[in-house]
Motif scaffolding. Structure first.
Motif, PDB file in Angstrom:
ATOM      1  N   ILE A 209     -15.243  -1.096  51.036  1.00 48.21           N
ATOM      2  CA  ILE A 209     -16.501  -1.804  50.831  1.00 48.21           C
ATOM      3  C   ILE A 209     -16.869  -1.747  49.359  1.00 48.21           C
ATOM      4  O   ILE A 209     -16.414  -0.865  48.616  1.00 48.21           O
ATOM      5  CB  ILE A 209     -17.659  -1.200  51.671  1.00 48.21           C
ATOM      6  N   ILE A 210     -17.680  -2.704  48.914  1.00 48.93           N
ATOM      7  CA  ILE A 210     -18.221  -2.710  47.555  1.00 48.93           C
ATOM      8  C   ILE A 210     -19.554  -1.991  47.620  1.00 48.93           C
ATOM      9  O   ILE A 210     -20.546  -2.519  48.129  1.00 48.93           O
ATOM     10  CB  ILE A 210     -18.382  -4.148  47.045  1.00 48.93           C
ATOM     11  N   GLU A 211     -19.553  -0.757  47.145  1.00 45.80           N
ATOM     12  CA  GLU A 211     -20.733   0.085  47.295  1.00 45.80           C
ATOM     13  C   GLU A 211     -21.832  -0.265  46.298  1.00 45.80           C
ATOM     14  O   GLU A 211     -23.030  -0.190  46.616  1.00 45.80           O
ATOM     15  CB  GLU A 211     -20.333   1.557  47.133  1.00 45.80           C
ATOM     16  N   ASP A 212     -21.440  -0.696  45.085  1.00 52.64           N
ATOM     17  CA  ASP A 212     -22.471  -0.981  44.098  1.00 52.64           C
ATOM     18  C   ASP A 212     -21.913  -1.893  43.005  1.00 52.64           C
ATOM     19  O   ASP A 212     -20.715  -1.853  42.690  1.00 52.64           O
ATOM     20  CB  ASP A 212     -22.975   0.328  43.458  1.00 52.64           C
ATOM     21  N   ILE A 213     -22.812  -2.736  42.448  1.00 51.18           N
ATOM     22  CA  ILE A 213     -22.501  -3.569  41.288  1.00 51.18           C
ATOM     23  C   ILE A 213     -23.646  -3.409  40.293  1.00 51.18           C
ATOM     24  O   ILE A 213     -24.815  -3.576  40.648  1.00 51.18           O
ATOM     25  CB  ILE A 213     -22.359  -5.058  41.676  1.00 51.18           C
ATOM     26  N   GLY A 280     -29.669 -18.774  31.631  1.00 48.25           N
ATOM     27  CA  GLY A 280     -30.064 -19.181  32.973  1.00 48.25           C
ATOM     28  C   GLY A 280     -29.629 -18.189  34.034  1.00 48.25           C
ATOM     29  O   GLY A 280     -29.165 -17.083  33.744  1.00 48.25           O
ATOM     30  N   SER A 281     -29.775 -18.591  35.305  1.00 52.39           N
ATOM     31  CA  SER A 281     -29.457 -17.734  36.441  1.00 52.39           C
ATOM     32  C   SER A 281     -27.947 -17.703  36.685  1.00 52.39           C
ATOM     33  O   SER A 281     -27.284 -18.747  36.657  1.00 52.39           O
ATOM     34  CB  SER A 281     -30.185 -18.244  37.686  1.00 52.39           C
ATOM     35  N   MET A 282     -27.406 -16.518  36.924  1.00 52.03           N
ATOM     36  CA  MET A 282     -25.979 -16.321  37.141  1.00 52.03           C
ATOM     37  C   MET A 282     -25.745 -15.670  38.500  1.00 52.03           C
ATOM     38  O   MET A 282     -26.410 -14.681  38.844  1.00 52.03           O
ATOM     39  CB  MET A 282     -25.381 -15.423  36.041  1.00 52.03           C
ATOM     40  N   ASP A 283     -24.801 -16.214  39.253  1.00 48.56           N
ATOM     41  CA  ASP A 283     -24.454 -15.707  40.580  1.00 48.56           C
ATOM     42  C   ASP A 283     -23.106 -15.000  40.490  1.00 48.56           C
ATOM     43  O   ASP A 283     -22.067 -15.640  40.283  1.00 48.56           O
ATOM     44  CB  ASP A 283     -24.388 -16.864  41.583  1.00 48.56           C
ATOM     45  N   LEU A 284     -23.123 -13.671  40.607  1.00 47.70           N
ATOM     46  CA  LEU A 284     -21.898 -12.875  40.520  1.00 47.70           C
ATOM     47  C   LEU A 284     -21.425 -12.499  41.921  1.00 47.70           C
ATOM     48  O   LEU A 284     -22.201 -11.957  42.719  1.00 47.70           O
ATOM     49  CB  LEU A 284     -22.146 -11.600  39.708  1.00 47.70           C
ATOM     50  N   LYS A 285     -20.168 -12.776  42.231  1.00 50.86           N
ATOM     51  CA  LYS A 285     -19.578 -12.413  43.524  1.00 50.86           C
ATOM     52  C   LYS A 285     -18.313 -11.595  43.280  1.00 50.86           C
ATOM     53  O   LYS A 285     -17.468 -11.966  42.468  1.00 50.86           O
ATOM     54  CB  LYS A 285     -19.236 -13.649  44.356  1.00 50.86           C
ATOM     55  N   GLU A 304     -19.497  -8.923  48.013  1.00 50.20           N
ATOM     56  CA  GLU A 304     -20.881  -8.631  47.644  1.00 50.20           C
ATOM     57  C   GLU A 304     -21.294  -9.600  46.545  1.00 50.20           C
ATOM     58  O   GLU A 304     -20.479  -9.983  45.686  1.00 50.20           O
ATOM     59  CB  GLU A 304     -21.036  -7.189  47.153  1.00 50.20           C
ATOM     60  N   GLU A 305     -22.571  -9.992  46.543  1.00 53.13           N
ATOM     61  CA  GLU A 305     -23.095 -10.905  45.526  1.00 53.13           C
ATOM     62  C   GLU A 305     -24.337 -10.326  44.867  1.00 53.13           C
ATOM     63  O   GLU A 305     -25.125  -9.614  45.497  1.00 53.13           O
ATOM     64  CB  GLU A 305     -23.426 -12.273  46.151  1.00 53.13           C
ATOM     65  N   ARG A 306     -24.488 -10.634  43.579  1.00 56.52           N
ATOM     66  CA  ARG A 306     -25.676 -10.263  42.827  1.00 56.52           C
ATOM     67  C   ARG A 306     -26.087 -11.449  41.952  1.00 56.52           C
ATOM     68  O   ARG A 306     -25.249 -12.236  41.514  1.00 56.52           O
ATOM     69  CB  ARG A 306     -25.415  -9.043  41.933  1.00 56.52           C
ATOM     70  N   ILE A 307     -27.388 -11.539  41.685  1.00 57.39           N
ATOM     71  CA  ILE A 307     -27.912 -12.591  40.816  1.00 57.39           C
ATOM     72  C   ILE A 307     -28.640 -11.947  39.640  1.00 57.39           C
ATOM     73  O   ILE A 307     -29.414 -10.997  39.809  1.00 57.39           O
ATOM     74  CB  ILE A 307     -28.873 -13.529  41.586  1.00 57.39           C
ATOM     75  N   PHE A 308     -28.338 -12.424  38.427  1.00 58.32           N
ATOM     76  CA  PHE A 308     -29.030 -11.933  37.239  1.00 58.32           C
ATOM     77  C   PHE A 308     -29.300 -13.113  36.305  1.00 58.32           C
ATOM     78  O   PHE A 308     -28.789 -14.220  36.515  1.00 58.32           O
ATOM     79  CB  PHE A 308     -28.214 -10.842  36.533  1.00 58.32           C
ATOM     80  N   LYS A 309     -30.092 -12.870  35.278  1.00 58.46           N
ATOM     81  CA  LYS A 309     -30.506 -13.944  34.383  1.00 58.46           C
ATOM     82  C   LYS A 309     -30.082 -13.654  32.956  1.00 58.46           C
ATOM     83  O   LYS A 309     -30.216 -12.533  32.459  1.00 58.46           O
ATOM     84  CB  LYS A 309     -32.022 -14.126  34.448  1.00 58.46           C
ATOM     85  N   VAL A 310     -29.559 -14.683  32.291  1.00 60.06           N
ATOM     86  CA  VAL A 310     -29.213 -14.593  30.872  1.00 60.06           C
ATOM     87  C   VAL A 310     -30.320 -15.275  30.080  1.00 60.06           C
ATOM     88  O   VAL A 310     -30.669 -16.440  30.329  1.00 60.06           O
ATOM     89  CB  VAL A 310     -27.860 -15.263  30.586  1.00 60.06           C
ATOM     90  N   ILE A 311     -30.914 -14.542  29.104  1.00 55.74           N
ATOM     91  CA  ILE A 311     -32.044 -15.033  28.323  1.00 55.74           C
ATOM     92  C   ILE A 311     -31.547 -15.898  27.169  1.00 55.74           C
ATOM     93  O   ILE A 311     -30.566 -15.567  26.489  1.00 55.74           O
ATOM     94  CB  ILE A 311     -32.858 -13.851  27.789  1.00 55.74           C
TER      95      ILE A 311
END
Length: 562
Positions: A209-213, A280-285, A304-311
């Protein structure tokens, strides 16, 4: 009549005297002995796995499971009877496991997949077989000889064992019939023949499993390097196999990381770097075991997916804008991504008069660091190091030598690290000791080469240290571009030239000594030759003298009796 008897006696004594001499000569001069060669594939470890041994044949079966990824099966049959014109080894898989590879020592090895048309024991044609099997055929099977069939099998998903059926057959040329092994059994295959039924147990399954990003900085700006950290855990009951982890950003693959097998309950992590050119918004998988390389208890928890923002960088202050205008930048690589095996980035602020050093702490490549003295201020600068799969596409050929690694080093934008802007530049790198040993090269012959203005230039390279795994080096360089870490071939080793010259001097010294003693090499050789000729002459004349002595003795005895 007496004369004939006497002559017979003389000849008998003569041959008796000669026989010991000839035998001794034969023993002395015979350097080659002929022997029958019999390659026994069973060895002692296989003999322990014997399942049947009869007057006609012996059958050995071995099986082993590797990290639940695949099983290996080896079946060896030995002909204990007379030579057979034809023999077979058959291994079938009633649970339809996938056969990954097969090889054997016979004349041919053939796979019959499920659904094949085969013949049953009673001679009736079976239009579609229920499950696959592999057959080895050997013609002219000699007495005492072994034949072996080796298979690599992928276990079925969700199964707790790999079941396989084994049988062998050798043709009895005297009767024209086949002798089959086993001759009796509680189990039969789909063709109706008796078989040895064997299985390899699968104890539990891994579950990755992907425990953390996570990423740093948490709120990145445009053109800023972002370091991602991905943590994996095996929550299953068995060790996992090696696998690959792929990372996607807005649907585009940005990282491909090989991960070694994990023990049950263990955790590992890896990092990779990325530079955003857009805000902008970035979708990391992140996807673990992306190519389904082994079975897991749960195949649905590998993403697992995470979303973060680039300023956006347009929000920078005027002072920041001024700094940005003189920035060394992130630059880029002209090397095609298809030729890049792995890359690593490092960032530093470059200012005139302050020594700059970029350290690559992830150890993703063989380059440990680069450093130089800037002549101008470049601001925040990113350095990219790339390990290449082949030689760089920017060069036509490589210098002569044994290549350890081809690599590119790009510092900031074009011109940031040119000789006009930097000085006293060095590259620190490392080479595995196992590579040095396997390729039989001298660690001192390892050099760093730089491609410069269409030519390869050997850089001044020195060894700085070593540990249990690596030898460390540092090379002076006029700038940064395409490099190759390589060692001279043994025949190109300058020390070999020295040794050749040394041997030549020793030979000359020996000749001087010989002349001083008044005895030339030719005189010594001639003396030895004369001694050898003298020995050979003695060997030839000895039988003649012996024969003459026997004849003379016989003649005297005969005269005395008369």
């Amino acid at each position: 009549m007496k004369i004939y008897k006497n002559l017979s006696c003389f000849l008998l004594v003569f041959f008796l005297l000669l026989m010991p001499y000839n035998t001794a000569a034969s023993e002395t001069n015979s350097d080659v002995k002929l022997a029958n060669v019999d390659i026994d594939l069973s060895e002692t470890d296989v003999i322990d796995s014997v399942v049947s041994e009869t007057i006609g044949a012996a059958v050995y079966i071995e099986g082993e499971l590797y990290n639940n990824e695949y099983a290996t099966i080896s079946v060896t049959t030995k002909n204990n009877g007379e030579k057979s014109s034809e023999g077979h080894i058959i291994v079938a898989f009633p649970n339809n496991e996938e056969i990954l590879s097969m090889e054997g020592s016979g004349d041919s090895v053939e796979l019959y997949p499920g659904g094949s048309s085969i013949e049953g024991k009673d001679g009736i044609e079976i239009d579609s077989s229920e499950y696959p099997f592999v057959g080895l055929v050997k013609s002219g099977w000699e007495t005492g000889k072994n034949e072996t069939l080796n298979l690599k099998i992928k276990p079925n998903k969700g199964s707790d064992e790999v079941v396989f059926l084994v049988r062998a057959a050798l043709k009895n040329d005297a009767t024209g019939n086949y002798e089959r092994y086993p001759s009796i059994s509680d189990d039969v295959d789909q063709q109706g023949w008796y078989v040895y039924k064997k299985s390899i147990g699968i104890s539990g399954y891994p579950d990755l499993i992907i425990e953390d990003i996570s990423w740093e900085p948490e709120n990145p700006h445009e053109n800023e390097n972002v370091t991602f950290k991905v943590t994996l855990t095996n929550v299953g009951l068995a060790s996992s196999g090696n696998c690959n982890v792929k990372c996607y950003l807005n649907g585009n693959e940005i990282s491909f990381i090989p991960v070694s097998g994990l023990e049950a309950g263990s955790t590992t992590f890896f990092t990779f770097n990325w530079i955003s050119t857009n805000s902008g918004s970035m979708d990391l998988k992140v996807v673990v075991d992306s190519e389904d390389q082994f079975f897991e208890f749960n195949e649905e928890n590998n993403e697992e997916e995470r979303i973060f923002k680039v300023i956006s960088s347009t929000t920078s202050s005027s002072s920041g804008s001024s700094s940005s205008s003189s920035s060394g930048g992130t630059g880029g690589s002209p090397e095609p991504a298809s030729n890049v095996e792995v890359k690593e980035l490092a960032q530093q602020f470059i200012s005139n008069g302050n020594h700059a050093k970029f350290v690559f702490t992830k150890n993703a490549t063989s380059i440990a660091y680069i450093e130089f003295d800037p002549k101008k201020t470049a601001g925040k600068t990113t350095t990219i190091v790339e390990t290449l799969k082949e030689k760089s596409t920017l060069v036509t050929e490589l210098p002569s030598g044994k290549v350890y690694e081809n690599t590119n080093i790009w510092v900031g934008n074009e011109g940031t690290a040119s000789p006009d802007n930097i000085e006293n530049a060095v590259v620190g790198f490392k080479v595995e000791k196992t590579w040095i040993k396997l390729n039989d090269v001298d660690s001192s012959s390892v050099k760093l080469w730089k491609f410069d203005d269409g030519n390869w230039v050997e850089l001044s390279t020195s060894q700085t240290g070593e540990d249990d795994d690596y030898v460390y080096y540092e090379a002076d360089t006029p700038g940064f571009s395409t490099f190759s870490i390589m060692a001279l071939y043994p025949e190109e080793d300058p020390e070999s030239t020295y040794r050749a010259l040394a041997n030549s001097v020793e030979d000359q010294d020996s000749e001087v000594v010989s002349e001083a003693s008044g005895e030339k090499e030719s005189d010594v050789t001639g003396s030895a030759t004369r001694e050898n000729n003298s020995g050979s002459l003695k060997k030839v004349l000895l039988p003649v003298f012996m024969l003459a002595a026997v004849i003379l003795a016989g003649y005297l005895i005969s005269r005395k009796r008369n």
